[in-house]
Design an enzyme around this catalytic site. Structure first.
Site, PDB file in Angstrom:
ATOM      1  N   CYS A 149      -0.853 -30.652   0.467  1.00 29.80           N
ATOM      2  CA  CYS A 149      -0.931 -32.095   0.220  1.00 29.80           C
ATOM      3  C   CYS A 149       0.353 -32.608  -0.444  1.00 29.80           C
ATOM      4  CB  CYS A 149      -2.158 -32.425  -0.617  1.00 29.80           C
ATOM      5  SG  CYS A 149      -2.424 -31.323  -2.011  1.00 29.80           S
TER       6      CYS A 149
HETATM    7  N1  LIG Z   1      -8.623 -29.595  -1.521  1.00 32.60           N
HETATM    8  C1  LIG Z   1      -7.448 -30.014  -1.068  1.00 32.60           C
HETATM    9  O1  LIG Z   1      -7.007 -31.170  -1.322  1.00 32.60           O
HETATM   10  C2  LIG Z   1      -6.616 -29.130  -0.224  1.00 32.60           C
HETATM   11  C3  LIG Z   1      -6.922 -27.795  -0.008  1.00 32.60           C
HETATM   12  N2  LIG Z   1      -6.112 -27.038   0.814  1.00 32.60           N
HETATM   13  C4  LIG Z   1      -6.357 -25.615   1.042  1.00 32.60           C
HETATM   14  O2  LIG Z   1      -7.463 -25.436   1.897  1.00 32.60           O
HETATM   15  C5  LIG Z   1      -8.117 -24.220   1.581  1.00 32.60           C
HETATM   16  C6  LIG Z   1      -9.540 -24.520   1.182  1.00 32.60           C
HETATM   17  O3  LIG Z   1      -9.489 -25.310  -0.007  1.00 32.60           O
HETATM   18  P1  LIG Z   1     -10.705 -26.156  -0.532  1.00 32.60           P
HETATM   19  O4  LIG Z   1     -11.506 -26.644   0.594  1.00 32.60           O
HETATM   20  O5  LIG Z   1     -10.139 -27.123  -1.493  1.00 32.60           O
HETATM   21  O6  LIG Z   1     -11.484 -24.997  -1.338  1.00 32.60           O
HETATM   22  P2  LIG Z   1     -13.032 -24.886  -1.699  1.00 32.60           P
HETATM   23  O7  LIG Z   1     -13.097 -23.919  -2.818  1.00 32.60           O
HETATM   24  O8  LIG Z   1     -13.617 -26.237  -1.890  1.00 32.60           O
HETATM   25  O9  LIG Z   1     -13.664 -24.229  -0.399  1.00 32.60           O
HETATM   26  C7  LIG Z   1     -13.323 -22.944   0.049  1.00 32.60           C
HETATM   27  C8  LIG Z   1     -14.466 -22.399   0.896  1.00 32.60           C
HETATM   28  O10 LIG Z   1     -14.098 -21.113   1.347  1.00 32.60           O
HETATM   29  C9  LIG Z   1     -15.155 -20.195   0.997  1.00 32.60           C
HETATM   30  N3  LIG Z   1     -14.608 -18.868   0.773  1.00 32.60           N
HETATM   31  C10 LIG Z   1     -13.916 -18.414  -0.298  1.00 32.60           C
HETATM   32  N4  LIG Z   1     -13.589 -17.127  -0.141  1.00 32.60           N
HETATM   33  C11 LIG Z   1     -14.115 -16.740   1.043  1.00 32.60           C
HETATM   34  C12 LIG Z   1     -14.126 -15.518   1.766  1.00 32.60           C
HETATM   35  N5  LIG Z   1     -13.515 -14.419   1.297  1.00 32.60           N
HETATM   36  N6  LIG Z   1     -14.750 -15.477   2.959  1.00 32.60           N
HETATM   37  C13 LIG Z   1     -15.353 -16.567   3.447  1.00 32.60           C
HETATM   38  N7  LIG Z   1     -15.398 -17.767   2.813  1.00 32.60           N
HETATM   39  C14 LIG Z   1     -14.773 -17.848   1.620  1.00 32.60           C
HETATM   40  C15 LIG Z   1     -15.734 -20.776  -0.256  1.00 32.60           C
HETATM   41  O11 LIG Z   1     -17.003 -20.243  -0.507  1.00 32.60           O
HETATM   42  P3  LIG Z   1     -17.542 -20.042  -2.005  1.00 32.60           P
HETATM   43  O12 LIG Z   1     -18.236 -21.311  -2.358  1.00 32.60           O
HETATM   44  O13 LIG Z   1     -18.459 -18.882  -1.894  1.00 32.60           O
HETATM   45  O14 LIG Z   1     -16.366 -19.749  -2.887  1.00 32.60           O
HETATM   46  C16 LIG Z   1     -15.750 -22.261   0.091  1.00 32.60           C
HETATM   47  O15 LIG Z   1     -16.837 -22.595   0.884  1.00 32.60           O
HETATM   48  C17 LIG Z   1      -7.339 -23.579   0.431  1.00 32.60           C
HETATM   49  O16 LIG Z   1      -6.410 -22.664   0.909  1.00 32.60           O
HETATM   50  C18 LIG Z   1      -6.680 -24.799  -0.203  1.00 32.60           C
HETATM   51  O17 LIG Z   1      -5.592 -24.413  -0.958  1.00 32.60           O
HETATM   52  C19 LIG Z   1      -5.074 -27.606   1.448  1.00 32.60           C
HETATM   53  C20 LIG Z   1      -4.722 -28.909   1.261  1.00 32.60           C
HETATM   54  C21 LIG Z   1      -5.446 -29.751   0.348  1.00 32.60           C
HETATM   55  C1  LIG Z   2      -5.108 -30.603  -7.790  1.00 34.44           C
HETATM   56  C2  LIG Z   2      -4.839 -29.197  -7.331  1.00 34.44           C
HETATM   57  O1  LIG Z   2      -5.213 -28.226  -7.971  1.00 34.44           O
HETATM   58  N1  LIG Z   2      -4.205 -29.073  -6.199  1.00 34.44           N
HETATM   59  C3  LIG Z   2      -3.890 -27.796  -5.600  1.00 34.44           C
HETATM   60  C4  LIG Z   2      -3.162 -27.989  -4.319  1.00 34.44           C
HETATM   61  C5  LIG Z   2      -3.994 -28.507  -3.208  1.00 34.44           C
HETATM   62  C6  LIG Z   2      -3.435 -28.084  -1.888  1.00 34.44           C
HETATM   63  O2  LIG Z   2      -2.753 -28.742  -1.170  1.00 34.44           O
HETATM   64  O3  LIG Z   2      -3.623 -26.800  -1.693  1.00 34.44           O
HETATM   65  P1  LIG Z   2      -3.012 -25.818  -0.647  1.00 34.44           P
HETATM   66  O4  LIG Z   2      -1.616 -25.575  -0.907  1.00 34.44           O
HETATM   67  O5  LIG Z   2      -3.765 -24.595  -0.786  1.00 34.44           O
HETATM   68  O6  LIG Z   2      -3.133 -26.427   0.643  1.00 34.44           O
HETATM   69  C7  LIG Z   2      -2.993 -26.957  -6.492  1.00 34.44           C
HETATM   70  O7  LIG Z   2      -2.159 -27.501  -7.186  1.00 34.44           O
HETATM   71  O8  LIG Z   2      -3.073 -25.722  -6.371  1.00 34.44           O
END
Ligand SMILES: NC(=O)C1=CN([C@@H]2O[C@H](COP(=O)(O)OP(=O)(O)OC[C@H]3O[C@@H](n4cnc5c(N)ncnc54)[C@H](OP(=O)(O)O)[C@@H]3O)[C@@H](O)[C@H]2O)C=CC1
Ligand SMILES: CC(=O)N[C@@H](CCC(=O)OP(=O)(O)O)C(=O)O
EC number: 1.2.1.38
Length: 310
Positions: A117
């Protein structure tokens, strides 16, 4: 025939938002894993290998595991939302607007890495100025940002929303990444075309979604004679011909009293501003986006659509 899509991590923050965006689509068939089985490796492996595109919304280690689980299957293509492969040479970086060739690279790639992000905002501001020769080698770029707390996934959402937890976060606005080693720095450097790593200082506010990324610049450190108008013109030229990244006019920016981090919540677009005064010494480049829109799930759907159009 409808394309088969599996979202590994569909019950997490990013996965759920992608699922919502795809729910009404008739051109795809969503393969799904029950929430209670989300960590069942055998089921995940079967579903991953049954998909045409698997969208990985998992922590880095689990994304790498999904990659291993599908390595021998030439049918499935991967779109990964984690940080695991964002600077890997075999993966296309999923920021279609970052230059003219990127859309085609994403369309034809087997492996696509969805941008972080914060890097979406930072690269969106920096790369056009590097490409135009405005931002010279050696310039000490700084990136300051604030994110909605959903950026920290399920755990941070719980810490911000449930004040009875032992690990509750009580602050309304906090700085983190204080070691200046945030996982997004390599991606900002590589895809921002920078020769020096930027100094990145992120923060979180007590609002669920939204993001502001700032790159302040001293004009006397840029290519000789660079003006606020020249910087704005370079951004406008870079983003011509598409409607996802909008460069706000200098007149509109000059008339603003403030920028609201939540303005684009629920939208998958990004706005770029150039703030400053004509004839002044400084400019502040600002990107405004939804961390879960163009910063994650919105970008993932955009990339999936490009991959499906191959
Ligand atoms: N949130 C954001 O704004 C952004 C997030 N991302 C990236 O996207 C990815 C997901 O993030 P986000 O959705 O925020 O994270 P969350 O923690 O909200 O969701 C992650 C999901 O993956 C599951 N999970 C974790 N470990 C495993 C595993 N070993 N096998 C199967 N499922 C698993 C979790 O289950 P459980 O509940 O059991 O832990 C949960 O359902 C990350 O890499 C994050 O850095 C990227 C850009 C922005
Ligand atoms: C607020 C907050 O904790 N933000 C996350 C980044 C969110 C994101 O973009 O995560 P990925 O790089 O996994 O896509 C962090 O700083 O680690």
């Amino acid at each position: 025939m409808a394309a088969k899509i599996f979202i590994d991590g569909e019950h997490g923050t990013t996965g759920l938002q992608i699922r919502t965006r795809l729910a009404a689509r008739r051109d795809i068939e969503l393969l799904s894993i029950p929430e209670s089985e989300r960590r069942n490796e055998k089921m995940r492996e079967d579903l991953l290998n049954s998909a045409d595109i698997a969208i990985l919304c998992l922590p880095d280690d689990a994304s790498k595991q999904a990659y291993e689980m599908t390595a021998a299957n030439n049918n499935v293509r991967l779109l990964d939302a984690s940080t695991a492969f964002r600077v890997h040479p075999d993966w296309a970086y999923g920021f279609a607007e970052m230059d003219r060739a990127q859309k085609e690279k994403i369309r034809s790639a087997r492996y696509v890495s969805n941008p972080g992000c914060y890097p979406t905002g930072a690269i969106g501001l920096i790369r056009p100025l590097r490409a135009a020769g405005i931002l010279p080698n050696g310039y000490p770029v700084t990136v300051n940002a604030v994110s909605g707390y959903t950026g920290g996934g399920k755990q941070m959402i719980a810490q911000m929303e449930d004040q009875s937890r032992p690990d509750a976060i009580t602050a309304n606005n906090f700085l983190y990444g204080l070691t200046l080693k945030h996982k997004h720095v390599p991606e900002m450097k590589v895809h921002g075309l920078l020769d020096r790593a930027p100094l990145f200082s992120p923060s979180v506010g007590r609002f669920a979604q939204g993001m502001i990324v700032q790159v302040p610049l001293f004009l006397d450190g840029l290519k000789e004679g660079t003006t606020i108008e020249a910087i704005h013109a370079a951004l406008v030229a870079h983003y011509a011909g598409q409607d996802i990244v909008r460069v706000v006019s200098l007149e509109e920016s000059a008339a603003l009293a403030r920028v609201d981090a939540e303005e684009l919540v629920g939208q998958d677009t990004m706005k770029l501003f150039v703030f400053g005064t004509a004839g002044g010494a400084h400019v502040n480049l600002v990107a405004l986006l939804d961390n879960l829109g163009k910063g994650a799930s919105g970008a993932a759907v955009q990339n999936m659509d490009l991959m499906l159009s191959a």
